[in-house]
Scaffold this active site. Structure first.
Site, PDB file in Angstrom:
ATOM      1  N   VAL A 179      -9.369   3.225  14.129  1.00 37.84           N
ATOM      2  CA  VAL A 179      -9.637   2.932  15.542  1.00 37.84           C
ATOM      3  C   VAL A 179     -10.814   3.752  16.086  1.00 37.84           C
ATOM      4  CG1 VAL A 179      -7.888   4.591  16.369  1.00 37.84           C
ATOM      5  CG2 VAL A 179      -8.536   2.656  17.809  1.00 37.84           C
ATOM      6  N   TYR A 193       0.834  -1.212   0.000  1.00 38.61           N
ATOM      7  CA  TYR A 193       0.000   0.000   0.000  1.00 38.61           C
ATOM      8  C   TYR A 193       0.867   1.259   0.000  1.00 38.61           C
ATOM      9  CZ  TYR A 193      -3.277   3.537   1.646  1.00 38.61           C
ATOM     10  OH  TYR A 193      -4.027   4.677   1.774  1.00 38.61           O
TER      11      TYR A 193
HETATM   12  C1  UD2 Z   1      -3.078   3.766   9.606  1.00 35.68           C
HETATM   13  C2  UD2 Z   1      -4.020   3.421   8.505  1.00 35.68           C
HETATM   14  C3  UD2 Z   1      -3.529   2.265   7.752  1.00 35.68           C
HETATM   15  C4  UD2 Z   1      -2.120   2.507   7.272  1.00 35.68           C
HETATM   16  C5  UD2 Z   1      -1.249   2.845   8.453  1.00 35.68           C
HETATM   17  C6  UD2 Z   1       0.140   3.211   7.991  1.00 35.68           C
HETATM   18  C7  UD2 Z   1      -6.250   4.089   9.159  1.00 35.68           C
HETATM   19  C8  UD2 Z   1      -7.560   3.604   9.592  1.00 35.68           C
HETATM   20  N1  UD2 Z   1      -5.308   3.128   9.045  1.00 35.68           N
HETATM   21  O1  UD2 Z   1      -3.044   2.716  10.528  1.00 35.68           O
HETATM   22  O2  UD2 Z   1      -4.371   2.056   6.656  1.00 35.68           O
HETATM   23  O3  UD2 Z   1      -2.115   3.575   6.330  1.00 35.68           O
HETATM   24  O4  UD2 Z   1      -1.782   3.982   9.147  1.00 35.68           O
HETATM   25  O5  UD2 Z   1       0.880   3.750   8.994  1.00 35.68           O
HETATM   26  O6  UD2 Z   1      -6.035   5.255   8.876  1.00 35.68           O
HETATM   27  N2  UD2 Z   1      -6.046  -0.007  17.731  1.00 35.68           N
HETATM   28  C9  UD2 Z   1      -6.495  -0.576  18.928  1.00 35.68           C
HETATM   29  N3  UD2 Z   1      -7.698  -1.220  18.902  1.00 35.68           N
HETATM   30  C10 UD2 Z   1      -8.458  -1.352  17.787  1.00 35.68           C
HETATM   31  C11 UD2 Z   1      -7.984  -0.780  16.578  1.00 35.68           C
HETATM   32  C12 UD2 Z   1      -6.768  -0.100  16.592  1.00 35.68           C
HETATM   33  O7  UD2 Z   1      -5.832  -0.512  19.966  1.00 35.68           O
HETATM   34  O8  UD2 Z   1      -9.539  -1.967  17.852  1.00 35.68           O
HETATM   35  C13 UD2 Z   1      -4.768   0.703  17.758  1.00 35.68           C
HETATM   36  C14 UD2 Z   1      -3.797   0.188  16.712  1.00 35.68           C
HETATM   37  O9  UD2 Z   1      -3.056  -0.902  17.196  1.00 35.68           O
HETATM   38  C15 UD2 Z   1      -2.938   1.442  16.485  1.00 35.68           C
HETATM   39  C16 UD2 Z   1      -3.911   2.601  16.699  1.00 35.68           C
HETATM   40  O10 UD2 Z   1      -5.003   2.050  17.409  1.00 35.68           O
HETATM   41  O11 UD2 Z   1      -1.900   1.517  17.431  1.00 35.68           O
HETATM   42  C17 UD2 Z   1      -4.415   3.212  15.419  1.00 35.68           C
HETATM   43  O12 UD2 Z   1      -4.891   2.154  14.588  1.00 35.68           O
HETATM   44  P1  UD2 Z   1      -5.550   2.434  13.148  1.00 35.68           P
HETATM   45  O13 UD2 Z   1      -5.699   1.123  12.475  1.00 35.68           O
HETATM   46  O14 UD2 Z   1      -6.744   3.287  13.300  1.00 35.68           O
HETATM   47  O15 UD2 Z   1      -4.484   3.335  12.389  1.00 35.68           O
HETATM   48  P2  UD2 Z   1      -2.948   3.075  12.039  1.00 35.68           P
HETATM   49  O16 UD2 Z   1      -2.264   4.385  12.212  1.00 35.68           O
HETATM   50  O17 UD2 Z   1      -2.396   1.925  12.764  1.00 35.68           O
END
Ligand code: UD2
Length: 316
Positions: free
Chosen positions: A191, A147
């Site tokens: 999240v 991606y």
């Molecule tokens: C974002 C993007 C992803 C990718 C990534 C690259 C979004 C939604 N996702 O992921 O597509 O581009 O950046 O860096 O924009 N979490 C929890 N519980 C949950 C879900 C998530 O603790 O049920 C935590 C997860 O482990 C992370 C944080 O929340 O530490 C943010 O998670 P995310 O999936 O919303 O976004 P991210 O930044 O990991």
């Protein structure tokens, strides 16, 4: 703000971010064309404006439909993509057709239709796990998934189209976008959409790791604002801008704030960290401020409240 655009194509306009952009463009009186294959987006996101736009159901790899959709447009906002990182890991080749060849077709149609400017949606994913903070546009990219490679490739093509053909391209690297209409249905959804859905159904969320990891959450309306500024700002062509808030919110405090909004006091469940999870991410938005005049309008508390209300109302 008024962008003064007369006709715009939004690829992926039935999706989460695209449909909010369509709303604003329609409100401004712009003639709006949407091209979406509805693989992730939904017509329900456009139901309230369906009589005011031209909608094409189709694929961005289809040059014919793109040529038709981009006719007489001042600008193309290219938002259509396969946005799931995990799907690109599972299908590196198929996803490259959509995210790379699709983007190339959009740029090529813009060139042939003599569209003035293309604003491309990129991602903070291009920074990978570089620990330097805040992330700024001059850091060397470190893509860690198909991606991220695909988004970076789109940026490079955009640059080449500007240099070789004079097509004005502007790339926006979104940080963590949230707001109404974000789909919470996958475990890899944003999240905020997941946490609010848990709160609305009075269930605890799962926090991966210790919850001290943080993100730069940017409200979808601010992303729309950034797109409009990118479409009209003098001197923005050929450049890349981070779009975030420059502030960070930890996952623990996100759940605390969600509890406050919902009047709940539910303890989260903790699980081991997700593999490859980035601990800290926050944007430097200085370049977007100076070159585009971008300043986020929504404090996190405000954006979260609006989003919470939307999920609550749409559950009824
Ligand atoms: C974002 C993007 C992803 C990718 C990534 C690259 C979004 C939604 N996702 O992921 O597509 O581009 O950046 O860096 O924009 N979490 C929890 N519980 C949950 C879900 C998530 O603790 O049920 C935590 C997860 O482990 C992370 C944080 O929340 O530490 C943010 O998670 P995310 O999936 O919303 O976004 P991210 O930044 O990991």
């Amino acid at each position: 703000m008024k962008s003064g655009l007369s006709k715009a194509l939004v690829t992926g306009g039935a999706g989460f971010i695209g449909s909010h952009l369509v709303d604003t463009l329609v409100k401004e009186g712009c003639d709006v064309v949407v091209l979406d294959d509805l693989s992730a987006g939904s017509l329900s996101n456009l139901d309230h404006v369906k009589d005011k736009i031209t909608f094409y159901k189709g694929d961005i790899q289809d040059q014919n439909i793109l040529m038709k959709a981009s006719e007489n447009c001042d600008v193309i906002f290219h938002m259509a993509a396969l946005v799931s990182v995990t799907k690109t890991v599972d299908n590196p080749v198929d996803s490259a057709f959509i995210n790379d060849i699709g983007t190339l077709q959009v740029l090529e149609s813009a060139r042939q239709s003599k569209v003035k400017r293309v604003v491309l949606s990129s991602s903070s994913a291009v920074y990978g796990d570089d620990p330097f903070l805040p992330k700024h546009e001059n850091m060397p990219p470190k893509p860690m998934s198909p991606y991220a490679v695909q988004k970076l490739t789109g940026e490079l093509y955009a640059r080449i189209y500007y240099d070789l053909y004079g097509l004005e391209t502007v790339c926006l690297r979104y940080f963590n976008v949230y707001g109404p209409r974000q789909d919470p249905s996958s475990p890899y959804s944003g999240v905020i959409s997941i946490f609010i859905t848990r709160a609305v159904s009075k269930k605890p969320p799962v926090i991966y790791g210790d919850g001290k990891q943080y993100r730069d959450f940017v409200f979808v309306k601010d992303v729309v604002k950034a797109n409009l500024l990118a479409a009209i700002a003098d001197g923005a062509a050929g450049q890349i801008f981070n779009i975030g808030t420059g502030k960070n919110v930890s996952i623990n405090s996100l759940w605390d704030m969600t509890c406050l909004l919902s009047g709940l006091n539910i303890k989260p469940e903790y699980a081991p960290p997700r593999s490859g999870d980035i601990l800290e991410s926050v944007a430097s938005i200085e370049q977007a401020k100076s070159a585009l005049g971008f300043e986020p309008d929504y404090l996190f508390e405000k954006g979260l409240e609006i989003t919470f209300k939307w999920y609550k109302d749409s559950r009824k």
